[in-house]
Scaffold this active site. Structure first.
Site, mmCIF file in Angstrom:
data_model
loop_
_atom_site.group_PDB
_atom_site.id
_atom_site.type_symbol
_atom_site.label_atom_id
_atom_site.label_comp_id
_atom_site.label_asym_id
_atom_site.label_seq_id
_atom_site.Cartn_x
_atom_site.Cartn_y
_atom_site.Cartn_z
ATOM 1 N N GLU A 160 0.805 -1.237 0.000
ATOM 2 C CA GLU A 160 0.000 0.000 0.000
ATOM 3 C C GLU A 160 0.834 1.281 0.000
ATOM 4 O O GLU A 160 0.644 2.162 0.830
ATOM 5 C CB GLU A 160 -0.978 -0.029 1.184
ATOM 6 C CG GLU A 160 -1.900 -1.234 1.118
ATOM 7 C CD GLU A 160 -2.785 -1.423 2.366
ATOM 8 O OE1 GLU A 160 -2.835 -0.517 3.200
ATOM 9 O OE2 GLU A 160 -3.420 -2.484 2.463
ATOM 10 N N ASN A 203 1.961 -5.126 -3.175
ATOM 11 C CA ASN A 203 0.570 -5.466 -2.838
ATOM 12 C C ASN A 203 -0.224 -4.194 -2.520
ATOM 13 O O ASN A 203 0.243 -3.348 -1.742
ATOM 14 C CB ASN A 203 0.618 -6.379 -1.592
ATOM 15 C CG ASN A 203 -0.717 -6.999 -1.226
ATOM 16 O OD1 ASN A 203 -1.385 -7.578 -2.077
ATOM 17 N ND2 ASN A 203 -1.110 -6.899 0.033
ATOM 18 N N HIS A 239 -10.578 -5.925 -2.057
ATOM 19 C CA HIS A 239 -11.595 -5.704 -1.018
ATOM 20 C C HIS A 239 -12.760 -4.980 -1.698
ATOM 21 O O HIS A 239 -12.709 -3.769 -1.915
ATOM 22 C CB HIS A 239 -11.027 -4.853 0.128
ATOM 23 C CG HIS A 239 -9.925 -5.532 0.881
ATOM 24 N ND1 HIS A 239 -10.151 -6.640 1.661
ATOM 25 C CD2 HIS A 239 -8.600 -5.268 0.973
ATOM 26 C CE1 HIS A 239 -9.004 -7.044 2.209
ATOM 27 N NE2 HIS A 239 -8.042 -6.228 1.797
ATOM 28 N N GLU A 269 -6.314 -10.597 -1.179
ATOM 29 C CA GLU A 269 -7.103 -10.325 0.036
ATOM 30 C C GLU A 269 -8.595 -10.238 -0.293
ATOM 31 O O GLU A 269 -9.303 -9.343 0.170
ATOM 32 C CB GLU A 269 -6.631 -9.011 0.698
ATOM 33 C CG GLU A 269 -5.143 -8.981 0.989
ATOM 34 C CD GLU A 269 -4.684 -7.756 1.787
ATOM 35 O OE1 GLU A 269 -5.534 -7.000 2.298
ATOM 36 O OE2 GLU A 269 -3.465 -7.557 1.893
ATOM 37 N N ASP A 271 -12.377 -10.144 -0.417
ATOM 38 C CA ASP A 271 -13.640 -10.203 0.322
ATOM 39 C C ASP A 271 -14.619 -9.254 -0.362
ATOM 40 O O ASP A 271 -14.210 -8.313 -1.041
ATOM 41 C CB ASP A 271 -13.500 -9.909 1.830
ATOM 42 C CG ASP A 271 -12.760 -8.631 2.167
ATOM 43 O OD1 ASP A 271 -12.803 -7.671 1.382
ATOM 44 O OD2 ASP A 271 -12.122 -8.586 3.236
HETATM 45 O O1 G3I Z 1 -4.250 -8.145 19.030
HETATM 46 C C1 G3I Z 1 -4.951 -7.017 19.564
HETATM 47 C C2 G3I Z 1 -5.668 -7.391 20.840
HETATM 48 O O2 G3I Z 1 -4.717 -7.750 21.815
HETATM 49 C C3 G3I Z 1 -6.523 -6.208 21.290
HETATM 50 O O3 G3I Z 1 -7.275 -6.581 22.388
HETATM 51 C C4 G3I Z 1 -7.473 -5.760 20.194
HETATM 52 C C5 G3I Z 1 -8.256 -4.513 20.581
HETATM 53 O O4 G3I Z 1 -8.595 -3.720 19.489
HETATM 54 O O5 G3I Z 1 -6.702 -5.442 19.049
HETATM 55 C C6 G3I Z 1 -5.958 -6.549 18.541
HETATM 56 O O6 G3I Z 1 -5.244 -6.115 17.412
HETATM 57 C C7 G3I Z 1 -5.991 -5.918 16.241
HETATM 58 C C8 G3I Z 1 -5.398 -6.794 15.152
HETATM 59 O O7 G3I Z 1 -6.053 -6.557 13.926
HETATM 60 C C9 G3I Z 1 -5.490 -8.299 15.484
HETATM 61 O O8 G3I Z 1 -6.800 -8.751 15.395
HETATM 62 C C10 G3I Z 1 -5.928 -4.465 15.837
HETATM 63 O O9 G3I Z 1 -6.606 -3.650 16.777
HETATM 64 C C11 G3I Z 1 -6.540 -4.269 14.466
HETATM 65 O O10 G3I Z 1 -6.282 -2.940 14.034
HETATM 66 C C12 G3I Z 1 -5.901 -5.224 13.474
HETATM 67 O O11 G3I Z 1 -6.566 -5.054 12.239
HETATM 68 C C13 G3I Z 1 -5.896 -5.612 11.138
HETATM 69 C C14 G3I Z 1 -5.686 -4.551 10.070
HETATM 70 O O12 G3I Z 1 -5.073 -5.147 8.939
HETATM 71 C C15 G3I Z 1 -4.822 -3.403 10.552
HETATM 72 O O13 G3I Z 1 -4.546 -2.527 9.538
HETATM 73 C C16 G3I Z 1 -6.759 -6.731 10.578
HETATM 74 O O14 G3I Z 1 -6.847 -7.796 11.541
HETATM 75 C C17 G3I Z 1 -6.134 -7.254 9.296
HETATM 76 O O15 G3I Z 1 -7.039 -8.168 8.697
HETATM 77 C C18 G3I Z 1 -5.914 -6.090 8.342
HETATM 78 O O16 G3I Z 1 -5.327 -6.565 7.171
HETATM 79 C C19 G3I Z 1 -5.072 -5.590 6.146
HETATM 80 C C20 G3I Z 1 -3.868 -6.081 5.364
HETATM 81 O O17 G3I Z 1 -2.780 -6.308 6.242
HETATM 82 C C21 G3I Z 1 -3.474 -5.102 4.278
HETATM 83 N N1 G3I Z 1 -4.598 -4.787 3.428
HETATM 84 C C22 G3I Z 1 -5.833 -4.386 4.106
HETATM 85 C C23 G3I Z 1 -6.232 -5.413 5.149
HETATM 86 C C24 G3I Z 1 -7.543 -5.061 5.797
HETATM 87 O O18 G3I Z 1 -7.445 -3.895 6.532
#
Ligand code: G3I
Length: 351
Positions: A160, A203, A239, A269, A271
Site C-alpha cells: 500500500e 501489494n 476488497h 485479500e 472479500d
Molecule cells: O491483538 C490485539 C488485541 O490484543 C486487542 O485486544 C485488540 C483490541 O482492538 O486489538 C488486537 O489487534 C488488532 C489486530 O487486527 C489483530 O486482530 C488491531 O486492533 C486491528 O487494528 C488489526 O486489524 C488488522 C488490520 O489489517 C490493521 O490494519 C486486521 O486484523 C487485518 O485483517 C488487516 O489486514 C489488512 C492487510 O494487512 C493489508 N490490506 C488491508 C487489510 C484489511 O485492513
C-alpha cells in the site's frame, strides 16, 4: 536530495510451474483449492489470524487443504509484531502461522515487510536521517526474510505505497518522505538477497481495474525493474463492495496490464462486503460478484492464485472497519458455508 544506496543488479523474472491438470483431478475438483488447481492455478487460500486459532471450528476448516492450499498471516508477520522495539525481533506468533502451513502442507504467503500501517512508533516517529532509515529498513527485511527463508512461497515486500486520493502519488510515510521512491527497489533487492527463492510482490488495494492507481502500481513495477531490482508479482487485494465490483473483463484487462510488464498477479485479500443484515438477494449478488473475480483469475494464465481475507464472517475485519457492512466471506458467522457463494466459486473455476 535523496541519496540512493547501490542497488544490487539482480535479474528479475519468474516462471510459474503449472500444477498438473488431469482428467481425474477435474473430476474431484469440488472444493475451493482443488478446483483452483484443476484450473491451472498454484493455490486457493485464506488469511489466518493468530487470535482466531483458539476455536476448533475455525482450526478444523483452516487446515482443510481441499479448500485452502495456502495461508497468509493476517497480522503476525507485520513490523509491529516482529520488531516492536529496535533490533529486538520476536517471531513467536509469525512462527505459529508458518508452522501451521508446514504441518498442513499449505503454501505460505508472507505479509508484509514495509508498510506505513502497523508500524511501531519508534520507526514512524523516529525522525531518522536517510542513511539510518535505509539501514533500519534493510536490517528489518534481512532479519525477517532470513528467519523465514525457504518457507515463504511469496513475500508482500511493500504494501500500500500509493495514495488512495486519486492522485497516483506515493504516500507520505516515513520511508517515502526520508528515502524517496528508492525505498521500493532497495526493499525488493534486500528481500531477494535474503531469500532468492521467494516470489517478491508489491501489494495494494483499488488497483483491480485500469485507472490512475493501477497505472501508479504499474509504474512501481517499472521503477523497481529500472533500478535492477527483482519483482515477481503484484498483489491485487480485491476488497470489494457487492453490487459494484469490477466485471470479469475489467479485471482481466487490468491483470493483463501488469503481466505485460513481465510479472505475475495474485488476488491476495479477496472479500466482498454487503450491507447488513444481509438479504438473500444480496447474497445472490455476492455469489455473482465472487464468480466475476474468480473467472478473471481463471482467464489470465499469470494469475497464480486467490486468497480470501478471511474465510468466515465471524473473523472478518470488515464489520469493525465498515459499520453497517459485513457478511463479506463465503462462510457465515456460524462457520456455515454460504452454498451459493461457495458453489459460484467452484463453477467459476470450472467455467
Ligand atoms: O491483538 C490485539 C488485541 O490484543 C486487542 O485486544 C485488540 C483490541 O482492538 O486489538 C488486537 O489487534 C488488532 C489486530 O487486527 C489483530 O486482530 C488491531 O486492533 C486491528 O487494528 C488489526 O486489524 C488488522 C488490520 O489489517 C490493521 O490494519 C486486521 O486484523 C487485518 O485483517 C488487516 O489486514 C489488512 C492487510 O494487512 C493489508 N490490506 C488491508 C487489510 C484489511 O485492513
Amino acid at each position: 536530495m535523496h541519496a540512493i544506496t547501490a542497488i544490487l543488479a539482480l535479474a528479475a523474472g519468474s516462471v510459474i510451474a503449472a500444477p498438473v491438470d488431469t482428467v481425474a483431478e477435474r473430476a474431484t475438483a469440488t472444493e475451493l483449492n482443488t478446483a483452483a488447481k484443476a484450473a491451472g492455478k498454484v493455490y486457493f487460500g485464506t488469511a489466518v489470524d493468530n487470535g482466531d486459532l483458539g476455536n476448533s471450528q475455525y482450526t478444523s476448516e483452516e487446515k482443510n487443504t481441499a479448500d485452502f492450499g495456502q495461508i497468509t498471516p493476517a497480522n503476525s508477520m507485520k513490523w509491529d509484531a516482529i520488531e516492536a522495539s529496535r533490533g529486538k525481533f520476536t517471531y513467536t506468533q509469525g512462527d505459529v502461522i508458518a508452522n501451521l502451513a508446514k504441518t498442513n502442507g499449505q503454501k505460505l504467503r508472507c505479509h508484509n515487510l514495509v508498510w506505513h500501517n502497523q508500524l511501531p512508533s519508534w520507526v514512524s516517529s523516529g525522525n531518522f536521517d536517510n542513511a539510518t532509515l535505509i539501514s533500519i529498513m534493510k536490517n528489518h527485511i534481512t532479519n525477517e526474510v532470513t528467519h523465514y527463508k525457504g518457507q515463504c512461497y511469496a513475500w508482500d515486500v511493500v504494501n500500500e505505497a500509493i495514495n488512495d486520493d486519486g492522485s497516483g502519488t506515493l504516500r507520505s510515510d516515513p520511508f517515502h518522505n526520508t528515502i524517496g521512491p528508492a525505498y521500493l527497489p532497495i526493499a525488493f533487492a534486500t528481500a531477494h538477497a535474503a531469500d532468492p527463492s521467494a516470489k517478491l510482490y508489491y501489494n495494494d488495494y483499488n488497483i483491480e481495474t485500469l485507472g490512475v492507481k493501477s497505472t501508479a502500481a504499474q509504474n512501481i513495477v517499472k521503477m523497481i525493474k529500472a533500478y535492477g531490482a527483482p519483482i515477481d508479482g503484484v498483489g491485487l487485494q480485491s476488497h470489494f463492495v457487492s453490487g459494484s465490483t469490477p466485471t470479469t473483463a475489467q479485471q482481466v484487462a487490468n491483470m493483463n496490464a501488469f503481466t505485460a510488464l513481465g510479472v505475475d498477479v495474485a488476488i491476495t485479500e479477496l472479500d466482498i462486503r454487503v450491507k447488513t443484515p444481509e438479504t438473500s438477494a444480496e447474497l445472490t449478488q455476492q455469489a455473482t460478484d465472487y464468480s466475476s473475480t474468480i473467472k478473471a483469475c481463471k482467464q489470465v494464465s499469470r494469475c497464480v492464485g486467490v486468497t480470501l481475507w478471511d474465510w468466515n464472517d465471524k473473523n472478518s475485519w470488515v464489520p469493525g472497519t465498515f459499520p453497517g457492512y459485513g457478511a463479506a466471506t463465503p462462510w457465515d458467522t456460524n462457520f456455515q458455508k454460504k452454498t451459493a457463494v461457495y458453489n459460484a466459486i467452484i463453477s467459476a473455476w470450472q467455467s
